[in-house]
Design a protein around this motif. Structure first.
Motif, PDB file in Angstrom:
ATOM      1  N   SER A  88      49.603  43.202  58.405  1.00 49.79           N
ATOM      2  CA  SER A  88      50.149  42.530  57.145  1.00 49.79           C
ATOM      3  C   SER A  88      49.297  42.308  56.058  1.00 49.79           C
ATOM      4  N   VAL A  89      49.594  42.196  55.056  1.00 46.83           N
ATOM      5  CA  VAL A  89      49.042  41.853  53.777  1.00 46.83           C
ATOM      6  C   VAL A  89      49.476  40.563  53.076  1.00 46.83           C
ATOM      7  N   LEU A  90      48.931  39.690  52.713  1.00 46.52           N
ATOM      8  CA  LEU A  90      49.227  38.717  52.055  1.00 46.52           C
ATOM      9  C   LEU A  90      48.311  38.315  50.861  1.00 46.52           C
ATOM     10  N   THR A  91      49.084  38.271  49.466  1.00 46.85           N
ATOM     11  CA  THR A  91      48.268  38.352  48.304  1.00 46.85           C
ATOM     12  C   THR A  91      48.581  36.803  47.930  1.00 46.85           C
ATOM     13  N   PHE A  92      47.574  36.200  47.745  1.00 45.64           N
ATOM     14  CA  PHE A  92      47.614  34.599  47.222  1.00 45.64           C
ATOM     15  C   PHE A  92      47.331  34.364  45.805  1.00 45.64           C
ATOM     16  N   PRO A  93      48.016  33.556  45.113  1.00 50.84           N
ATOM     17  CA  PRO A  93      47.681  33.271  43.799  1.00 50.84           C
ATOM     18  C   PRO A  93      46.390  32.601  43.348  1.00 50.84           C
ATOM     19  N   ALA A  94      45.793  32.711  42.351  1.00 53.38           N
ATOM     20  CA  ALA A  94      44.485  32.231  41.934  1.00 53.38           C
ATOM     21  C   ALA A  94      44.876  30.603  42.119  1.00 53.38           C
ATOM     22  N   GLY A  95      43.714  29.887  42.822  1.00 53.39           N
ATOM     23  CA  GLY A  95      43.699  28.461  42.910  1.00 53.39           C
ATOM     24  C   GLY A  95      44.525  27.999  44.088  1.00 53.39           C
ATOM     25  N   ALA A  96      45.166  28.885  44.812  1.00 55.05           N
ATOM     26  CA  ALA A  96      45.816  28.562  46.128  1.00 55.05           C
ATOM     27  C   ALA A  96      44.726  28.134  47.204  1.00 55.05           C
ATOM     28  N   GLN A  97      45.050  27.168  47.886  1.00 54.53           N
ATOM     29  CA  GLN A  97      44.091  26.688  48.833  1.00 54.53           C
ATOM     30  C   GLN A  97      44.018  27.568  49.904  1.00 54.53           C
ATOM     31  N   ILE A  98      43.032  27.682  50.723  1.00 50.61           N
ATOM     32  CA  ILE A  98      43.037  29.076  51.830  1.00 50.61           C
ATOM     33  C   ILE A  98      43.670  28.464  53.206  1.00 50.61           C
ATOM     34  N   PRO A  99      44.410  28.798  53.641  1.00 52.02           N
ATOM     35  CA  PRO A  99      44.719  28.370  54.943  1.00 52.02           C
ATOM     36  C   PRO A  99      43.567  28.921  55.837  1.00 52.02           C
ATOM     37  N   HIS A 100      43.492  28.385  57.234  1.00 50.26           N
ATOM     38  CA  HIS A 100      42.580  28.770  58.225  1.00 50.26           C
ATOM     39  C   HIS A 100      43.259  29.205  59.436  1.00 50.26           C
ATOM     40  N   ALA A 101      42.769  30.072  60.085  1.00 53.92           N
ATOM     41  CA  ALA A 101      43.149  30.352  61.600  1.00 53.92           C
ATOM     42  C   ALA A 101      43.124  29.030  62.587  1.00 53.92           C
ATOM     43  N   SER A 102      44.195  29.269  63.140  1.00 54.22           N
ATOM     44  CA  SER A 102      44.236  27.890  64.088  1.00 54.22           C
ATOM     45  C   SER A 102      43.306  27.550  65.137  1.00 54.22           C
ATOM     46  N   GLN A 103      42.737  28.878  65.470  1.00 53.85           N
ATOM     47  CA  GLN A 103      41.364  28.440  66.460  1.00 53.85           C
ATOM     48  C   GLN A 103      40.195  27.925  65.936  1.00 53.85           C
ATOM     49  N   LEU A 104      40.202  27.916  64.493  1.00 54.52           N
ATOM     50  CA  LEU A 104      39.066  27.334  63.703  1.00 54.52           C
ATOM     51  C   LEU A 104      39.682  25.957  63.329  1.00 54.52           C
ATOM     52  N   THR A 105      38.520  24.856  63.326  1.00 49.98           N
ATOM     53  CA  THR A 105      38.645  23.903  62.503  1.00 49.98           C
ATOM     54  C   THR A 105      37.656  23.452  61.551  1.00 49.98           C
ATOM     55  N   PRO A 106      37.739  24.314  60.749  1.00 48.06           N
ATOM     56  CA  PRO A 106      36.460  24.419  59.739  1.00 48.06           C
ATOM     57  C   PRO A 106      36.218  23.184  58.868  1.00 48.06           C
ATOM     58  N   MET A 107      35.124  22.781  58.418  1.00 47.35           N
ATOM     59  CA  MET A 107      34.534  21.763  57.719  1.00 47.35           C
ATOM     60  C   MET A 107      35.000  21.985  56.542  1.00 47.35           C
ATOM     61  N   SER A 108      35.509  20.882  55.643  1.00 46.06           N
ATOM     62  CA  SER A 108      36.017  21.098  54.333  1.00 46.06           C
ATOM     63  C   SER A 108      35.225  20.072  53.385  1.00 46.06           C
ATOM     64  N   GLY A 109      35.294  20.395  52.043  1.00 48.40           N
ATOM     65  CA  GLY A 109      34.612  19.804  51.038  1.00 48.40           C
ATOM     66  C   GLY A 109      33.337  19.585  51.355  1.00 48.40           C
ATOM     67  N   GLU A 110      32.852  18.229  51.295  1.00 49.92           N
ATOM     68  CA  GLU A 110      31.346  17.958  51.129  1.00 49.92           C
ATOM     69  C   GLU A 110      30.981  17.638  52.839  1.00 49.92           C
ATOM     70  N   HIS A 111      32.125  17.538  53.658  1.00 51.66           N
ATOM     71  CA  HIS A 111      31.575  17.673  55.137  1.00 51.66           C
ATOM     72  C   HIS A 111      31.124  18.657  55.759  1.00 51.66           C
ATOM     73  N   TRP A 112      31.156  19.940  54.852  1.00 52.29           N
ATOM     74  CA  TRP A 112      30.714  21.142  55.331  1.00 52.29           C
ATOM     75  C   TRP A 112      28.874  21.124  55.420  1.00 52.29           C
ATOM     76  N   ALA A 113      28.607  20.113  54.400  1.00 52.90           N
ATOM     77  CA  ALA A 113      26.979  19.914  53.972  1.00 52.90           C
ATOM     78  C   ALA A 113      26.609  18.610  54.689  1.00 52.90           C
ATOM     79  N   LEU A 114      27.299  17.928  55.503  1.00 54.77           N
ATOM     80  CA  LEU A 114      26.671  16.836  56.194  1.00 54.77           C
ATOM     81  C   LEU A 114      26.632  17.126  57.528  1.00 54.77           C
ATOM     82  N   PRO A 115      25.664  16.308  58.345  1.00 54.98           N
ATOM     83  CA  PRO A 115      25.621  16.497  59.767  1.00 54.98           C
ATOM     84  C   PRO A 115      26.626  15.546  60.349  1.00 54.98           C
ATOM     85  N   MET A 116      26.577  16.076  61.749  1.00 56.36           N
ATOM     86  CA  MET A 116      27.339  15.269  62.703  1.00 56.36           C
ATOM     87  C   MET A 116      28.892  15.268  62.245  1.00 56.36           C
ATOM     88  N   ARG A 117      29.289  16.232  61.888  1.00 53.78           N
ATOM     89  CA  ARG A 117      31.076  16.433  61.318  1.00 53.78           C
ATOM     90  C   ARG A 117      31.596  17.423  62.294  1.00 53.78           C
TER      91      ARG A 117
END
Length: 578
Positions: free
Chosen positions: A261-290
């Motif tokens: 499948s191919v999904l085309t997202f508009p500019a500025g759209a928030q990026i969904p993430h794969a359900s097996q990931l729980t990625p850090m978002s925003g400033e939490h990505w740069a902070l420890p113990m998150r």
């Protein structure tokens, strides 16, 4: 594909060069103990820097941020623990394999058999992500089916190992270390220049990751995505079981996307993430113990213990110290390895950090481990970008080959001695049969099991190693009262508990709460458990102390350059004070 073919041919040719020097069983198992520290350190760097180092660390940094820097720190610091605690005594033991050492120290075939089972289990667990990463790499850069990567890697490894054993792959792995270092270092120069020319945008922003431009994302494997805010996309493929070729609004919640499948997202759209990931978002990505789930402090310390002390329990790492001429050379090898690893581990986090900025769509597909492969082509246009991608691919393929070769030798050595030794008269023939068996199971698992985070699976292997062989080596080398019942009880209890936790996490996936934290990172409780059981049971079974323990301990701790003519040793190897 050309890069993969060239790397495979170079590996086979260098391995064939090593075949000419193979004449004895010792050449096959430990290269006749004549490998110099520089060659050995380069070979250790080649086999130790696996798929987890080359691809996995960058993928973890992309998704989870600064917390994942413990992986390169831990992988390197593990060799400091090796240097301080076991490197020289282990070489002086004169053993071929880790079970050899266990039997020689404790004078028991029971502890040897238990160690053999754990060596094979750790080896297979470590081989699994190498083959899965090979499938990911070839699928990413060539579009080949997922089974091609594991089969190609296994075939090349088998040819190299069957030809010349340890002596052959020593040359191969030393070459592969420098190829991997070059493959990461050269593209990162161009990537940093591209980031500089782009105005050096901030890597961690308060906002959630979003598409800066209208972006088409091709889904190459079946994935379930988690959408936070509803978004309207142009979809071509199968979404939630329904074929569609039109605009579609993805509502909040989970959606199943079929491969192709191919999904085309508009500019500025928030990026969904794969359900097996729980990625850090925003400033939490740069902070420890998150990123440690509900209990980040425990998860972090348990990971540190696993990485720091698990290195000394990895069979393919330990077997390298048996190839040094003496204990002094083993220590020099370890110091050189620390320098080579420190040089290498500066690079993968750079790919992960910049990948967060330039390839955030990997969070949607769940293929964050592919950031190293994709980033150079995203930032460098034309033939130069393709050349850098080819170089990266060659380095990745070298990572799979070198680590798989070392693991195959260590597992094959155990299988040939403890499983096939009585059935095959020629030890070299037994070794070659063991090599085939060592590869067969993990290749089958790689083809049939779900794809897991590369560095996560390797981290679990470190946890099992830290909970089994680390206590056995430390107590066996430094505590004369260790008995074989204590060693066996500790290996079964702690090593078995860590293996059960690892298996549960892989099969059932991450769990919530304290249960999930304890299962995902077992080293903090399983390693102390092993030490405690070994010590307590040994104190209760002192009648089983090895009869020759005094002679063995003197052998482990006496420098090889001792002047024998001074009379410090008598003919029966009993120590006399000068």
């Amino acid at each position: 594909m050309a890069a993969v073919i060239v790397t495979a041919i170079a590996t086979i040719l260098i391995g064939m060069y090593g075949v000419r020097a193979v004449r004895t069983t010792g050449d096959f198992y430990v290269a006749s103990r004549t490998v110099t520290p520089w060659w050995n350190a380069s070979a250790i760097g080649g086999e130790y820097l696996s798929a987890a180092s080359f691809l996995g660390i960058a993928g973890l940094v992309l998704a989870y941020g600064t917390d994942m820097l413990w992986f390169p720190v831990g992988y390197t610091a593990g060799y400091l623990m090796l240097l301080v605690l076991v490197a020289a005594p282990l070489r002086r033991s004169g053993a071929y394999t880790l079970p050899d050492f266990a039997e020689a120290r404790l004078e028991s075939t029971v502890v040897r058999l238990t160690s053999s089972v754990l060596v094979v289990a750790i080896g297979w667990l470590y081989l699994l992500p190498q083959f899965q990463a090979a499938g990911l790499t070839l699928r990413t850069v060539t579009g080949a089916p997922a089974w091609v990567g594991p089969v190609v890697v296994a075939a090349v490894v088998l040819v190299s190992v069957l030809g010349g054993g340890m002596r052959s792959i020593t040359f191969v792995q030393a070459f592969q270390y420098w190829l991997k270092l070059t493959a990461l270092a050269l593209p990162v120069v161009f990537i940093l220049l591209a980031w500089q020319s782009d105005g050096r945008p901030e890597l961690a922003t308060p906002e959630e990751p979003a598409f800066t431009d209208r972006t088409a994302v091709e889904i190459t494997t079946d994935v379930t995505i988690d959408v936070t805010d509803p978004v309207t996309v142009r979809a071509d493929g199968t979404i939630d079981g329904e074929p569609i070729d039109d605009e579609l609004t993805l509502t909040s919640g989970e959606h199943d996307i079929t491969a192709g499948s191919v999904l085309t997202f508009p500019a500025g759209a928030q990026i969904p993430h794969a359900s097996q990931l729980t990625p850090m978002s925003g400033e939490h990505w740069a902070l420890p113990m998150r990123s440690g789930g509900d209990h980040p402090l425990y998860s972090t310390y348990s990971l540190i213990l696993a990485l720091f002390f698990g290195t000394m329990g990895l069979p393919h790492v330990l077997v390298r110290f048996y190839t040094n001429p003496d204990g002094r050379a083993a220590r020099r090898t370890t110091l050189t390895v620390l320098a080579l690893l420190s040089l290498f581990y500066v690079l993968p986090p750079l790919y992960g950090a910049l990948g967060r900025l330039y390839t955030p769509e990997l969070l949607l597909t769940g293929r964050t481990d592919a950031v190293v492969l994709i980033l150079p082509g995203e930032l460098v246009d034309g033939a130069a970008g393709q050349a850098l991608t080819a170089l990266i691919t060659a380095g990745a393929f070298a990572a799979f080959l070198s680590t798989s070769s070392g693991l195959t030798v260590s597992v094959a050595g155990v299988l040939s001695q403890d499983l096939l030794g009585r059935r095959v008269r020629n030890p070299v023939t037994g070794f070659r049969l063991g090599a085939g068996l060592a590869l067969l199971i993990p290749v089958g698992l790689a083809l049939s099991s779900p794809t897991l985070s590369i560095a996560d699976v390797v981290g679990l292997a470190f946890a099992v190693a830290a909970s089994s062989f680390c206590p056995l080596l430390v107590l066996g080398i430094w505590w004369r009262r260790l008995t074989w019942p204590g060693a066996v009880a500790g290996l079964i209890t702690g090593g078995g508990a860590a293996t059960a936790a690892v298996t549960t996490t892989i099969v059932l996936g991450p769990q919530d709460g304290w249960l999930g934290a304890l299962l995902a990172q077992p080293a903090a409780w399983s390693m102390p458990m092993t030490f405690t059981v070994m010590i307590v049971v040994s104190l209760l079974t002192q009648r089983h102390v090895a009869p020759g323990v005094d002679r063995t301990m003197v052998r482990l701790h006496t420098p090889e350059n001792l002047d024998l003519d001074r009379g410090d040793w008598d003919p029966e190897d009993r120590w006399r004070h000068p």
